[in-house]
Design a protein around this motif. Structure first.
Motif, mmCIF file in Angstrom:
data_model
loop_
_atom_site.group_PDB
_atom_site.id
_atom_site.type_symbol
_atom_site.label_atom_id
_atom_site.label_comp_id
_atom_site.label_asym_id
_atom_site.label_seq_id
_atom_site.Cartn_x
_atom_site.Cartn_y
_atom_site.Cartn_z
ATOM 1 N N SER A 1 59.471 44.888 127.661
ATOM 2 C CA SER A 1 58.524 44.347 126.466
ATOM 3 C C SER A 1 57.859 45.553 125.865
ATOM 4 C CB SER A 1 57.444 43.686 127.477
ATOM 5 O OG SER A 1 56.495 44.418 128.245
ATOM 6 N N GLY A 2 57.761 46.717 126.623
ATOM 7 C CA GLY A 2 57.078 47.883 125.906
ATOM 8 C C GLY A 2 55.570 47.932 126.180
ATOM 9 N N SER A 3 55.217 46.920 127.024
ATOM 10 C CA SER A 3 53.760 46.724 127.137
ATOM 11 C C SER A 3 53.527 46.858 129.049
ATOM 12 C CB SER A 3 53.179 45.132 126.907
ATOM 13 O OG SER A 3 53.965 44.407 127.857
ATOM 14 N N ASN A 4 54.517 47.618 129.347
ATOM 15 C CA ASN A 4 54.575 47.896 130.817
ATOM 16 C C ASN A 4 54.058 46.658 131.978
ATOM 17 O OD1 ASN A 4 54.691 50.724 130.547
ATOM 18 N ND2 ASN A 4 52.729 50.803 129.575
ATOM 19 N N SER A 5 54.540 45.610 131.372
ATOM 20 C CA SER A 5 54.073 44.277 132.223
ATOM 21 C C SER A 5 55.342 43.804 132.893
ATOM 22 C CB SER A 5 53.633 43.115 131.156
ATOM 23 O OG SER A 5 54.603 42.880 130.292
#
Length: 467
Positions: free
Chosen positions: A205-209
């Motif tokens: 995701s690129g959001s570290n989620s």
């Protein structure tokens, strides 16, 4: 006469030279060929021995396949979707709703019929059915789901006790380890593919989620919700996604680690929703550029940019500038290593951090807290306000802005709204807690404007209307 003698002598000499050349050259070449042919079998024999050893050392995956095949089921989702109405539909009075059938996989985790699958497999279902490996079909009901991790729990009422998967410890899997993916790609039931663990803690995701296990076991549409098992047949992941430009497998597949899936379904069964344990920091993974920017020599780990107020991290003494190197003896080299481990934890769980502070390593235990912040659209992070926060701005109720949305921060600051401002109502409804705010947002129509009343840090009441 002389000519005849000369001819005889020349003939004799020619014969002698020919015989000598034969002895010297041709017989010598024959010897070289024999020598070469004697060496060659030794080379071939060594090669054969190597192949036999390779075959002997190859993993036997038949036990894992046999153990897991009967625990994986086919999940069929009947959903109703609304298509855009055409003039023809309007003229004939036809409905734009269409029935859609989607298929996926699931894994039986208890003998009485609880099944774990992906949230996207059962999403928007009007009717859900499960077919076992013995071709028996049952109606399934949804127990709960978590879109964030893409995990869902469903249940069937079977006639007999069912075979079920045994959970493995996904934290212990190693890169290069053999695995099997079991599922129903393209409606081909009971399909097994093999591969290795290609990477861990992969965030798409690129959001570290996210924190997926990446494998090169072939996974295609229909495999979603199926099992990723190790050579013992233990469940170490739930197959969830592929990376592809065509929609079919091209070499990469991703699974939710079993520790995360297990925690999610246990929370759903016990609490009805997912309990997330929060560390309470903001920051990011280190690399050469960031290390140079913040003035440290480390290039691996997660640096702490800020510590959330009243969080477990603050109470444990974490500070801005700390670098997290390990969590519970698991090396942290990127942010998804940290979030992946925390996703398997609950509030009040204690994690052990090894941090680097001013070049010195320290071990710090941190008690995880329940998440007391939410993201309010257009505003940013908000949390429950303390009595002192309300008293300071002479507010009788409200929630506190703790971090403005980076995209709209300049707008808010230009209007005198800073962190610490108190939001007193949303859409003309007074709010006291973040739960109140969540309920308002949940029931808000997508066409309805967002109306926010607040008291800024200067004690001034303001009203904003967003359409």
């Amino acid at each position: 006469m002389k000519k005849i003698l000369t001819l005889v002598v020349v003939s004799v000499l020619g014969g002698i030279i020919t015989l000598g050349a034969y002895k010297v050259f041709l017989e010598e070449n024959k010897s070289m060929v024999l020598t070469t042919s004697e060496i060659q079998p030794a080379f071939v024999t060594t090669n054969n021995t190597s192949n036999l050893n390779s075959a002997y050392n190859a993993p036997d995956l038949t036990l894992a396949a046999e153990k897991s095949l009967n625990t994986v089921v086919n999940v069929k989702n009947l959903a109703v979707s609304s298509n855009q109405m055409t003039l023809e539909d309007l003229f004939y009075g036809r409905s734009t709703q269409r029935a859609q059938i989607g298929t996926g996989s699931g894994v039986i985790i208890t003998s009485d019929g609880y099944i774990v699958t992906n949230n996207h497999v059962i999403d928007n279902s009007q009717e859900l059915s499960v077919t076992l490996n013995n071709n028996k079909t049952y109606t399934a009901k949804i127990i709960g789901s978590d879109p964030k991790t893409d995990i869902a729990l469903i249940k069937i009422e079977a006639d007999d006790a069912l075979p079920y998967a045994t959970f493995g410890d996904s934290d212990q899997v190693k890169i290069g380890e053999w695995v099997l993916a079991v599922g129903n790609p393209f409606n081909l039931t009971s399909t097994v593919t093999a591969g290795i663990i290609s990477a861990k803690s992969r965030d798409l995701s690129g959001s570290n989620s996210q924190s997926f296990i990446q494998t090169d076991a072939a996974v295609n549409p229909g495999n979603s919700g199926g099992a990723l098992v190790n050579t013992n047949g233990d469940l170490i992941g739930i197959n969830t996604a592929i990376s592809s430009q065509t929609g079919s497998y091209i070499g990469y597949s991703f699974a939710v680690p079993s520790n995360i899936a297990r925690k999610v379904i246990e929370d759903i069964m016990e609490y009805g929703n997912v309990q997330n344990g929060i560390l309470g920091i903001t920051g990011g993974a280190l690399n050469s550029g960031i290390a140079e920017k913040i003035g440290v020599n480390d290039t691996q780990g997660v640096y702490v940019d800020s510590v959330v107020e009243d969080s477990g991290a603050e109470k444990a003494g974490l500070k801005k500038g700390d670098i997290i190197k390990e969590i519970d003896n698991i090396k942290v080299s990127k942010f998804s290593d940290l979030t992946g481990h925390l996703s398997a934890k609950r509030p009040n769980d204690v994690v052990s951090l090894i941090i680097s502070r001013d070049g010195q390593l320290k071990t710090i235990p941190v008690t995880l807290f329940k998440n007391n912040t939410i993201t309010l659209p257009l505003v940013g992070q908000v949390k429950n306000a303390k009595s002192d926060d309300l008293k300071k701005l002479k507010a009788s109720n409200g929630i506190k802005i703790v971090q403005l949305d980076a995209k709209y921060a300049d707008y808010w600051k230009n209007n005198g709204v800073e962190e610490g401002s108190i939001i007193t109502s949303i859409n003309d409804v007074k709010i006291k807690t973040i739960d109140d705010a969540q309920n308002i947002l949940k029931n808000r129509s997508s066409y309805e404007s967002l109306r926010i009343e607040l008291i800024n840090t200067n004690g001034e009441k303001e009203r904003y209307n967003f359409r």
